[in-house]
Design a protein around this motif. Structure first.
Motif: not given
Length: 126
Positions: A47-48, A51-52, A65-66, A68-69, A72, A105
């Motif tokens: 992840p960026s 985001l992290r 998070f899921r 957005r990841y 990415e 992730d």
């Protein structure tokens, strides 16, 4: 059928791990290259940083998070396809450094690889 597993970098490698790929951007603290016994380091799939940082390993934020990841990961379709191909022909173990074994992730990427190709997924040839 794909065989994708996840494993903390701090857990000892096992013969059944198959191809071991680290998917973190940063090398896990205190783990030597010999201890890790990695076949690849796919930093680009981590992840960026933004985001992290936003996620902060907060389980309450994992659903977002899921989402957005996965978004990415669209930028890394060739690498996702490569990992899916590896997992179709043998065991693939995604190695990560996070303490939380359920909200990280590697869990998201493993789900993506296991569920097969669907339109709009990273690694799906349209």
């Amino acid at each position: 059928m794909v065989d994708v597993r996840t494993k903390r970098a701090y857990d000892p490698p096992e013969d059944g791990d198959g191809r071991r790929v680290l998917i973190d951007r940063i090398w896990p603290r205190g783990v030597s290259r010999e201890q890790a016994r990695l076949d690849d380091w796919a930093r680009e799939l981590a992840p960026s940083g933004a985001l992290r940082t936003w996620f902060g390993h907060d389980p309450a934020r994992f659903g977002e998070f899921r989402r957005r990841y996965l978004s990415e990961l669209l930028a890394h379709e060739p690498k996702v396809r490569e990992l899916r191909r590896i997992a179709r022909h043998g065991t693939l173990t995604l190695v990560y450094g996070a303490r939380d074994t359920e909200h990280n992730d590697a869990v998201v990427l493993a789900e993506l690889l296991r569920r097969g190709r669907r339109r709009g997924d990273p690694g799906h040839a349209s």
